[in-house]
Scaffold this active site. Structure first.
Site, PDB file in Angstrom:
ATOM      1  N   CYS A 105      -4.860  36.056  27.516  1.00 23.73           N
ATOM      2  CA  CYS A 105      -4.356  35.232  26.423  1.00 23.73           C
ATOM      3  C   CYS A 105      -5.503  34.584  25.662  1.00 23.73           C
ATOM      4  CB  CYS A 105      -3.416  34.161  26.974  1.00 23.73           C
ATOM      5  SG  CYS A 105      -2.753  33.050  25.712  1.00 23.73           S
ATOM      6  N   CYS A 203       3.033  30.556  31.696  1.00 21.78           N
ATOM      7  CA  CYS A 203       3.890  29.813  30.763  1.00 21.78           C
ATOM      8  C   CYS A 203       5.202  30.530  30.485  1.00 21.78           C
ATOM      9  CB  CYS A 203       3.135  29.531  29.473  1.00 21.78           C
ATOM     10  SG  CYS A 203       2.628  30.998  28.564  1.00 21.78           S
TER      11      CYS A 203
END
Length: 362
Positions: A105, A203
């Site tokens: 990410c 997440c």
């Protein structure tokens, strides 16, 4: 950077609605930067039993931006995030690896898509709430440095970010000595997020956990749990891709001693375990790394460095021997260490400087 040198410089700062990014934005404003906050909407899909909290996080980010008197933009990064983070994670697990989605990410979204769009929009710098520091040496050499708060240091997740982006990146909380101090500073500035809990885990998986996410994504495959030493079948599982080296919980073998995963074979769909916590099968003398990346561009010279194989894990002395192909390296420990799951990151340090790292090979 001093207030006089920073005044008027345009910064696009990631504002997630959390404590760290909120303080980062506040410090940038106080230092005289022209700050535009950006909420990156990376994932908004609900999972069974878990409602994605992105809207709540956005509301917190909006309140922080209003308090600071800065503009907040919402950028849709979901397509890039799914292609380079979510799909990467699922594919890695399906092949028997245990990936670090936060590493990807940072490379592809936060310091990829976000940074590229920010610079194209005229930003002099990008900024995030990561616990890290950047030093630009005479001659313009860029170094990624560990944070002042060693426990919260996040350079482990930043080793794939290139020096060209780091040279234009600000980490305002990197010099703050503790998370407690970060929270105190947020409260002092009236940002309203100081009591917000730390994000924990992946997440987009949330509290449902990686097992539930994978079983919702990959096909359930019944297989055997086998004792490493004897070959005896001890139980069954729903897919070897659900397990990782060293894992103890979730084996569901009933009574008896605690057992640890020694290895998995996703092709044969077998999970091998041992009840011996000190089994030689759980230790290794070294690691082979693939897909190595070095922040300075050039491989480090062969020699003794420090390695971290998990976030907040110890820094362990190691001999590093870069491969001749430019994309691999061999690590030799000076005493046996717990085995590291294939796909995990092994990050190399020279003192406080993060040099880069690689992915642990099968």
């Amino acid at each position: 950077m001093s207030t006089s040198a920073s005044r008027g410089k345009r910064v696009f700062a990631g504002l997630s609605g959390g404590v760290d990014s909120a303080l980062a934005c506040a410090l940038l404003v106080e230092r005289g930067y022209d700050v535009t906050a950006v909420y990156m909407r990376n994932w908004s899909r609900d999972l069974p039993g878990f409602k994605c909290a992105w809207a709540d996080d956005l509301a917190d980010a909006e309140r922080v931006a209003v308090t600071l008197g800065i503009d907040l933009e919402v950028w849709d990064c979901e397509a890039e995030y799914k292609a380079t983070v979510v799909d990467y994670l699922v594919d890695a697990y399906a092949r028997g690896y245990t990936p670090n989605p936060d590493v990807m990410c940072n490379q592809t979204v936060k310091f990829g898509t976000f940074a590229e769009r920010a610079f194209a929009a005229g930003a002099d710098y990008v900024a995030t709430g990561h616990y890290a520091r950047v030093a630009v040496d005479p001659g313009a050499a860029v170094r990624l440095m560990r944070a002042a708060d060693e426990h919260k240091d996040q350079t482990y997740f930043l080793w794939r970010v290139g020096a060209d982006v780091l040279a234009r990146t600000l980490f305002p909380v990197g010099d703050v000595p503790s998370k407690a101090e970060v929270r105190r500073m947020c409260a002092e500035r009236g940002l309203g997020v100081e009591a917000k809990p730390d994000s924990d885990g992946i997440c987009f998986v949330g509290p449902v956990g990686i097992r539930t996410f994978l079983l919702d994504t990959l096909e359930r495959r019944a297989g055997d749990v086998v004792e490493w030493e004897t070959g005896r079948v001890l139980g069954h599982h729903d897919g070897a891709f659900l397990f990782t080296v060293g894992q103890r919980k979730g084996l569901d073998l009933g009574g008896g001693p605690a057992r640890y995963v020694v290895s998995t074979d996703v092709r044969k769909n077998v999970v091998y375990v041992t009840a011996d916590h000190q089994s030689p099968a759980l230790f290794c003398d070294g690691l082979v790394l693939e897909d190595t990346r070095w922040i300075g561009g050039a491989e480090p010279a062969a020699g003794e460095y420090l390695v971290r194989t998990r976030h907040t894990g110890p820094l362990t002395p190691v001999h590093v021997e870069p491969g001749t192909d430019g994309s691999t390296a061999r690590l030799a420990f000076f005493e046996p260490q717990r085995r590291v799951a294939p796909g995990q990151s092994a990050v190399i340090y020279d003192g406080l400087t993060c040099l880069g790292g690689g992915l642990v090979a099968m």
